[in-house]
Design an enzyme around this catalytic site. Structure first.
Site, PDB file in Angstrom:
ATOM      1  N   LEU A 242       0.856  -1.191   0.000  1.00  0.00           N
ATOM      2  CA  LEU A 242       0.000   0.000   0.000  1.00  0.00           C
ATOM      3  C   LEU A 242       0.894   1.244   0.000  1.00  0.00           C
ATOM      4  O   LEU A 242       1.121   1.893   1.013  1.00  0.00           O
ATOM      5  CB  LEU A 242      -0.932  -0.036   1.207  1.00  0.00           C
ATOM      6  N   HIS A 243       1.406   1.563  -1.162  1.00  0.00           N
ATOM      7  CA  HIS A 243       2.479   2.545  -1.326  1.00  0.00           C
ATOM      8  C   HIS A 243       2.162   3.937  -0.762  1.00  0.00           C
ATOM      9  O   HIS A 243       2.825   4.400   0.162  1.00  0.00           O
ATOM     10  CB  HIS A 243       2.812   2.719  -2.817  1.00  0.00           C
ATOM     11  N   ASP A 244       1.168   4.608  -1.320  1.00  0.00           N
ATOM     12  CA  ASP A 244       1.057   6.062  -1.137  1.00  0.00           C
ATOM     13  C   ASP A 244       0.690   6.551   0.259  1.00  0.00           C
ATOM     14  O   ASP A 244       1.155   7.615   0.683  1.00  0.00           O
ATOM     15  CB  ASP A 244       0.078   6.639  -2.178  1.00  0.00           C
ATOM     16  N   THR A 246       1.852   5.793   2.949  1.00  0.00           N
ATOM     17  CA  THR A 246       3.049   5.936   3.809  1.00  0.00           C
ATOM     18  C   THR A 246       3.497   7.395   3.873  1.00  0.00           C
ATOM     19  O   THR A 246       4.023   7.843   4.893  1.00  0.00           O
ATOM     20  CB  THR A 246       4.221   5.066   3.287  1.00  0.00           C
TER      21      THR A 246
END
Ligand code: RIB
Ligand code: CA
Length: 313
Positions: A242-244, A246
């Site tokens: 769940l990249h963004d 962070t």
């Protein structure tokens, strides 16, 4: 609570961008001055549509959306429908957004905002290719000294790349823009794949989001159910990275992350490694530090924060 932190979210939604925007909307510590869209996961018309759909899912048509660059600064656009679906927000049933796009171009909004707000008070949160930021810096170089911090999702080092063996997608799409940003002198915090591949949408974590039961939470779960299939297939993992979110989580709870100040350069020429972020993690080059590069994260703490804040929407 002290004054909310002023942020601009620059984004190419994207299901994981949606999670980041929802996290920001659920966090009173943040004051979203505007959302600027960029071509990336899907073309600009769709990222600009998706940003408004996300805001309307959350009952926040008051947040202003500004469309920006429809292509990278120096090369043709590459998109990622294979990951995000043809709409860029596949998963839930999508409605046509009722809220308008702002007439002002995203780049002009970024410049005007940074010039208007007191120097050092606005944080740029970038979730996609850096085309808008680089264009703003080219048009008004003086804004570099007025940015409090730029927190980006982008790049990779020990983890390598995701769109090529060497490059992460956001940097790969617009390496020239990324090089401009890393050379700008803006205080940068980098959330690379080395961090984001540690925050996987495990079934137990998605179940907690589903339990919230609200419209935004269910829409997010439906997005994640679609979005994770690509990475599960590719990595054989339990859930997708769940990249963004962070980026937003760092603003709220920086203690969830650890990393170090490094020199980061971007490869923009080699056909083999274009888009690679060359991170001097072991400090061997003596080159000036230009980014705080994150490497580790408390994944359970991250998902607890995301779930609690989405639960407030
Ligand atoms: O490589 C992951 C990044 O590319 C994320 O920001 C995702 O939304 C895509 O933009
Ligand atoms: Ca993104």
């Amino acid at each position: 609570m002290s004054e909310p932190r002023k942020i601009i979210i620059d984004t190419d939604p994207g299901q994981d961008d949606a999670a980041a925007i929802m996290l920001a909307l659920g966090s009173p510590e943040l004051d979203i001055l505007g959302i600027t869209t960029v071509a990336g996961n899907v073309p600009l018309t769709l990222t600009s549509r998706n940003a408004r759909i996300i805001l309307e899912f959350c009952g926040r048509p008051d947040v202003k959306v500004f469309a920006g660059a429809d292509k990278p600064v120096a090369r043709p656009l590459i998109t990622a429908e294979h990951v995000h679906g043809k709409t860029g927000l596949d998963g839930p049933e999508l409605h046509d957004p009722q809220m308008p796009l702002q007439a002002q171009h995203a780049v002009d909004f970024i410049i005007e905002t940074l010039k208007r707000e007191p120097a050092g008070t606005v944080t740029l949160c970038t979730l996609g290719p850096l085309s808008n930021i680089a264009t703003a810096l080219e048009k008004a170089p003086e804004i570099a000294g007025r940015v409090r911090e730029l927190v980006m999702m982008g790049g990779g080092f020990f983890e390598g790349g995701n769109i090529t063996p060497a490059a992460e997608f956001n940097i790969y799409v617009d390496p020239e823009a990324a090089a401009t940003v890393f050379k700008s002198g803006i205080p940068i915090v980098m959330m690379p794949l080395d961090v984001t591949h540690k925050v996987l949408t495990l079934k137990s974590r998605v179940a907690k989001l589903r339990e919230i039961g609200s419209r935004p939470a269910i829409a997010l779960v439906e997005m994640l159910d679609f979005f994770e299939r690509f990475d599960i297939e590719k990595y054989g993992s339990d859930g997708g990275p769940l990249h963004d979110p962070t980026v937003i989580a760092y603003l709220l709870k920086p203690e969830l992350f650890s990393g170090r100040d490094c020199n980061v350069e971007v490869e923009a020429a080699s056909p083999l490694t274009v888009g690679m972020t060359v991170v001097d993690w072991w400090q061997v080059t003596g080159r000036k530090h230009n980014a705080r590069v994150m490497k580790d994260v408390d994944a359970d703490g991250f998902f607890a924060l995301l779930t609690e804040r989405v639960g407030r929407l």
